[in-house]
Each structure stands twice: as structure tokens, then as C-alpha cells.
Enzyme design. Structure first.
Site, PDB file in Angstrom:
ATOM      1  N   SER A  23       0.636  -1.323   0.136  1.00 19.14           N
ATOM      2  CA  SER A  23      -0.053   0.355  -0.236  1.00 19.14           C
ATOM      3  C   SER A  23       1.007   1.465  -0.425  1.00 19.14           C
ATOM      4  O   SER A  23       1.523   1.058  -1.069  1.00 19.14           O
ATOM      5  CB  SER A  23      -1.274  -0.043   1.316  1.00 19.14           C
ATOM      6  OG  SER A  23      -2.131   1.277   1.609  1.00 19.14           O
TER       7      SER A  23
ATOM      8  N   ASP B 272      -9.848  -4.074  -5.163  1.00 24.18           N
ATOM      9  CA  ASP B 272      -9.191  -2.676  -3.720  1.00 24.18           C
ATOM     10  C   ASP B 272      -9.433  -1.696  -4.680  1.00 24.18           C
ATOM     11  O   ASP B 272      -9.661  -1.155  -5.996  1.00 24.18           O
ATOM     12  CB  ASP B 272      -8.103  -3.284  -4.061  1.00 24.18           C
ATOM     13  CG  ASP B 272      -6.969  -2.265  -3.610  1.00 24.18           C
ATOM     14  OD1 ASP B 272      -7.285  -0.993  -2.740  1.00 24.18           O
ATOM     15  OD2 ASP B 272      -5.925  -2.576  -2.763  1.00 24.18           O
TER      16      ASP B 272
ATOM     17  N   HIS C 140      -8.024  -5.048  -0.530  1.00 23.47           N
ATOM     18  CA  HIS C 140      -6.642  -4.044  -0.071  1.00 23.47           C
ATOM     19  C   HIS C 140      -6.176  -4.921   1.275  1.00 23.47           C
ATOM     20  O   HIS C 140      -7.228  -5.011   2.114  1.00 23.47           O
ATOM     21  CB  HIS C 140      -7.580  -3.340  -0.062  1.00 23.47           C
ATOM     22  CG  HIS C 140      -5.755  -2.250  -0.151  1.00 23.47           C
ATOM     23  ND1 HIS C 140      -5.077  -1.357  -1.432  1.00 23.47           N
ATOM     24  CD2 HIS C 140      -4.650  -1.546   1.523  1.00 23.47           C
ATOM     25  CE1 HIS C 140      -3.982  -0.702  -0.210  1.00 23.47           C
ATOM     26  NE2 HIS C 140      -4.197  -0.795   0.647  1.00 23.47           N
TER      27      HIS C 140
END
Length: 308
Positions: free
Chosen positions: A157, A249, A279
């Protein structure tokens, strides 16, 4: 609109996360949001498990932690890990289970980097820590206790963003040893552009559009700086690259775009999109047993890239 495929274990987790009254990071404030991420590790992630080495490393530009399945190791590559959390949340503890499992599966030392967080330290403090940490590790400092012959950069991320930016920085001004590969996991690869996945999955799939907006307000990035949006730079000359995304996501399409840019620039690129998952799935391996298989598949591909 076609209903997206959702894995059964993901559907069960989302049913809990989307119950009335459930709180998101943006709803609770900074300290509570950080506490929620720590709590989620113990509720939803796998245990750290046995390792020969797990110790904090002093002397670098920021705190770090070393994980290794072997007590003694000949000189070789080292994986440098940058945790996710929107540049605002996360630390060495929240991502310890993932780092430990990567160390076991890769049979390599893993150094997790505890870079400065926003809002206390807004952009570019965190990414400067990330780059400086990689350079420090590349020099095989005595405090690390490893002979490092090459770096593998990885992160999830926001940490995927730092992975890419650090790879570019070390391409342009090389460190003491080469970067052998990079592995951005569901990265914020092109955060200045609006992609369809944000509209499709921005609510109801764990990471929300509102929380992402709050992260951005805390981080206070310069949208014209490549250290925030690495697709502002040419990706040519980067090491072999493994990009992993989640099919559900909101930032999935940023990862797709980044992988496409690498391939177009002639970078050896492997793109894995893990269908039906969300995610952060690699930090949810207790709640999402399917994520363990995803992680093992990622490691298999990464090993092949490094071997070549």
C-alpha cells in the site's frame, strides 16, 4: 453493473466489517485509528511464528527490525520492507507477522523500516526515511550484522509507494549494492490520478474512499513531486518487478497502471491480480486463509525473478 467475484472468506470478513456502527480510520481520530490497526493484527492476522532472529536494529536513520529464519547467514541479498497504513498508520509491530513469514518463505533476512508517520511528520519525511534506510542497509553496517550483497525492496500500500520511489532513487543514485528486484504490494502507484476502481470499490470493501481522503490530508503531499507520484518518472532501468494487486481494491487500478508502465519501459515485469480479495489481504491471513496461498504464489514468482 456486473457483481464482482468475492471469495467466501472475504465475504465473511466484509460482513463483519460492514455491520451498522462499524468504524473506519477516518471516523475515530488518529490515536484510535492506530490502535484499531494494532488490534486488527491480533484479530485477523496470523501469528508471528518461530524465527531464529528477531531483533530491533539501532544506528540507522530510523528504527528497524530484523527477521531471519537462520541464526547464521553467509553474505547475500536482504529484503527491505516498508509497511502500509496510508503514510499515517502502521509500524514494526503491525506488519511483523507478514515480515516473519516472508523471511521464512524467501529464506532471506528481512529488515522492516519504521519510517516517520504523518501528520506529525508530513511528506516527504517518511519517504526520505525509506530511501535513507535502504542506503544504510546496503552498506552492511555493523549494527545490522549482515553482509548485504543486494537489496530486494518490498512493501504494501503506502509502503508499496515507498518501494517504487526508493527503487527509482537508487536507480538514479546507486547505493553500495544493487537493487535486485522490487515487490510493490497493492501499491499507491499513481495517486494523483482517478481510476475506475476507486468508484467501484471505494465503499464496502474495507479500505474506503473517505479514509483515503483523510490519509491524504494527514500526509500533505506535493502532487507534482515524483516521490509522491512515481509514475511522473520514466520507469526504464528499474530492476525486475513483481506487482501484486487485489481485485476488490479501490487502488487496484493504480497497481495495474504501474505494472503497465514498467512493462512499457522494458522492465522485466510480473503482474499478479488476486481476484476476489481486498486491500490489505496479506495482513489478514488468519481471517482470510486464501491469502496464505496468495503470499506463497507471490514468493514463488519473486524467487524466479531474483534467480534470473
Amino acid at each position: 453493473m456486473t457483481t464482482p467475484f468475492v471469495r467466501p472468506d472475504v465475504a465473511a470478513l466484509l460482513e463483519v466489517a460492514n455491520r451498522p456502527g462499524a468504524k473506519r480510520a477516518v471516523d475515530v481520530g488518529l490515536e484510535a485509528a492506530r490502535g484499531m490497526l494494532h488490534a486488527s493484527r491480533h484479530l485477523f492476522d496470523a501469528e508471528t511464528g518461530p524465527l531464529a532472529v528477531k531483533r530491533d536494529v539501532a544506528g540507522g536513520p530510523c528504527p528497524m527490525r530484523l527477521y531471519d529464519a537462520r541464526e547464521d547467514r553467509a553474505p547475500g541479498p536482504c529484503l527491505v520492507f516498508y509497511h502500509g497504513g496510508g503514510f499515517v498508520l502502521g509500524d514494526l509491530d503491525t506488519h511483523e507477522p507478514l515480515c516473519a513469514e516472508i523471511a521464512r518463505l524467501m529464506d532471506l533476512p528481512v529488515v522492516s523500516v519504521d519510517y516517520a508517520l504523518a501528520p506529525e511528520h508530513p511528506f516527504p519525511a517518511g519517504v526520505e526515511d525509506a530511501i535513507a534506510a535502504a542506503r544504510w542497509i546496503a552498506g552492511s553496517p555493523g549494527e545490522l550484522g549482515l553482509g548485504v550483497t543486494g537489496l530486494i525492496l518490498a512493501g504494501d500500500s503506502a509502503g508499496g509507494n515507498f518501494t517504487i520511489v526508493t527503487a527509482l532513487a537508487l536507480r538514479d543514485a546507486p547505493a553500495a549494492v544493487p537493487v535486485l528486484a522490487q515487490w510493490p504490494m497493492y501499491p499507491a502507484g499513481n495517486p494523483t490520478k482517478h481510476y475506475p476502481s476507486l468508484d467501484a470499490f471505494g465503499e464496502g470493501y474495507l479500505l474506503s474512499r473517505a479514509s483515503m481522503g483523510w490519509f491524504d490530508l494527514c500526509y500533505r503531499p506535493d502532487s507534482k513531486d515524483w516521490r509522491y507520484d512515481p509514475l511522473a518518472k520514466d520507469q526504464a532501468g528499474l530492476p525486475p518487478t513483481l506487482v501484486v494487486t487485489a481485485g476488490l481494491d479501490p487502488i487496484r487500478d493504480q497497481g495495474r497502471a504501474y505494472a503497465a508502465a514498467c512493462a512499457a519501459a522494458g522492465v522485466e515485469t510480473v503482474y499478479l491480480e488476486c481476484a476476489g480479495t481486498i486491500h490489505g489481504f496479506l495482513n489478514l491471513r488468519k481471517a482470510l486463509p486464501s491469502a496464505q496461498t496468495d503470499l506463497e504464489r507471490c514468493v514463488m514468482h519473486l524467487k524466479l525473478l531474483i534467480a534470473r
